[in-house]
Design an enzyme around this catalytic site. Structure first.
Site, mmCIF file in Angstrom:
data_model
loop_
_atom_site.group_PDB
_atom_site.id
_atom_site.type_symbol
_atom_site.label_atom_id
_atom_site.label_comp_id
_atom_site.label_asym_id
_atom_site.label_seq_id
_atom_site.Cartn_x
_atom_site.Cartn_y
_atom_site.Cartn_z
ATOM 1 N N SER A 1 0.856 -1.189 0.000
ATOM 2 C CA SER A 1 0.000 0.000 0.000
ATOM 3 C C SER A 1 0.890 1.237 0.000
ATOM 4 O O SER A 1 2.048 1.185 0.440
ATOM 5 C CB SER A 1 -0.888 0.007 1.252
ATOM 6 O OG SER A 1 -1.548 1.245 1.404
ATOM 7 N N TYR B 1 -2.008 -0.403 10.563
ATOM 8 C CA TYR B 1 -2.034 -0.739 9.139
ATOM 9 C C TYR B 1 -0.757 -0.248 8.458
ATOM 10 O O TYR B 1 -0.126 -0.984 7.689
ATOM 11 C CB TYR B 1 -3.268 -0.108 8.486
ATOM 12 C CG TYR B 1 -3.453 -0.454 7.027
ATOM 13 C CD1 TYR B 1 -3.973 -1.687 6.651
ATOM 14 C CD2 TYR B 1 -3.136 0.464 6.020
ATOM 15 C CE1 TYR B 1 -4.152 -2.017 5.313
ATOM 16 C CE2 TYR B 1 -3.318 0.148 4.687
ATOM 17 C CZ TYR B 1 -3.818 -1.091 4.333
ATOM 18 O OH TYR B 1 -3.982 -1.403 3.000
#
Length: 308
Positions: A173, A186
């Protein structure tokens, strides 16, 4: 080789690599043929995992699907067969459980054979600020988004090294390159995934195993349901990405042995600026671009068992 010769070598190769990169802006990279190769995708029961399975299927590959959602995998398998997969196998596997990963991996090797392309796609997000996130959910985030990559590599990389052939794909990501407010666990897991994949790629090159390729994918938020409610301040510059577009770009990156894929393209510049700007400018730029997301974006993100 002495210092002078090594310096000349580095300068000449640097010039050539830059010329090569410039030429590829106009001359498309040759795509490799992966028909008949075994492709394993984690988190294949929905979202990007399902779309990638369909794209790989159209290339005549043998698909191995992993997920914790049996019905989702069945649907992905059906769609993959329609798309042209030569064979499709699917297995229930919780990628956060090391012992289960090793057990199912052994089953795959017995029933299907060695894996040629490993796609670590399974991912989860808690969507809570650091002090509000339960310890168990933060641990699960790290286990699925990063530690699982350790176990799948350990399981399938030895055969790739022995054959000097294979491809490791990490679906990370942009939150693994640039920290985002409200996604501490995250971001930590995705930074770990990026660093791990890059380090192993360098290790393979250093040991002469240049036939085993690495692709690290860092997309901005994708409209798959994991980030429902999140909005972008400048949709032209930083759009919420279409899943079909992302899946196609990932497959193209694999076929052309692209090491890093950042989406959208503006992220290449943003990531570079983050590393050269004074620290005070970093949060200012992040706020301007809308990278500092609000907590209310995460009202629909209690998805600690939902895979990408």
């Amino acid at each position: 080789m002495n210092f002078f010769l090594e310096t000349i070598q580095v300068i000449l190769l640097s010039i050539w690599y830059n010329v090569e990169a410039f030429l590829h802006l106009f001359v498309p990279m040759k795509k490799k043929n992966i028909a008949g190769e075994v492709v394993l995708i984690t988190g294949a029961g929905s979202g990007i995992g399902r779309l990638m399975a369909q794209e790989f299927a159209a290339l005549g590959t043998v698909l191995v699907l992993w997920d914790i959602n049996q019905e989702g995998m069945k649907e992905t398998a059906r769609l993959a067969k329609q798309s042209g997969a030569s064979r499709v196998h699917y297995y229930l596997c919780d990628c956060s459980d090391k012992n289960e990963v090793y057990r199912v991996a052994d089953q795959v090797k017995r029933e299907v054979g060695d894996v040629d392309i490993l796609v670590n796609n399974a991912g989860i997000v808690t969507g809570k600020k650091f002090m509000d996130a339960p310890d168990s959910l933060m641990e699960k985030t790290l286990e699925v988004n990063s530690m699982a990559h350790f176990w799948t590599y350990k399981a399938f990389l030895p055969a790739m090294i022995a054959n000097n052939h294979g491809h490791l794909v990490s679906i990370a990501s942009t939150a693994g390159l640039i920290a985002v407010n409200g996604l501490a666990d995250y971001c930590a897991s995705k930074f770990a995934a990026v660093g791990f994949a890059e380090s192993v790629g360098l290790e393979l090159l250093a040991t002469g195993k240049d036939g085993v390729k690495t692709t690290i994918v860092c997309p901005y938020f994708i409209n798959t349901g994991m980030f429902d409610g999140c909005q972008t301040k400048w949709p032209t510059l930083l759009p919420i990405l279409n899943p079909d577009y992302v899946a196609k770009k990932i497959i193209h990156a694999v076929l052309t042995d692209q090491v890093f894929l950042l989406l959208p393209k503006s992220m290449y510049l943003i990531a570079a600026l983050k590393n050269v700007l004074p620290w005070k400018l970093t949060p200012l730029l992040g706020s301007y671009l809308g990278l500092t997301i609000k907590v209310d974006c995460h009202t629909n993100l209690s998805l600690h068992f939902k895979l990408q």
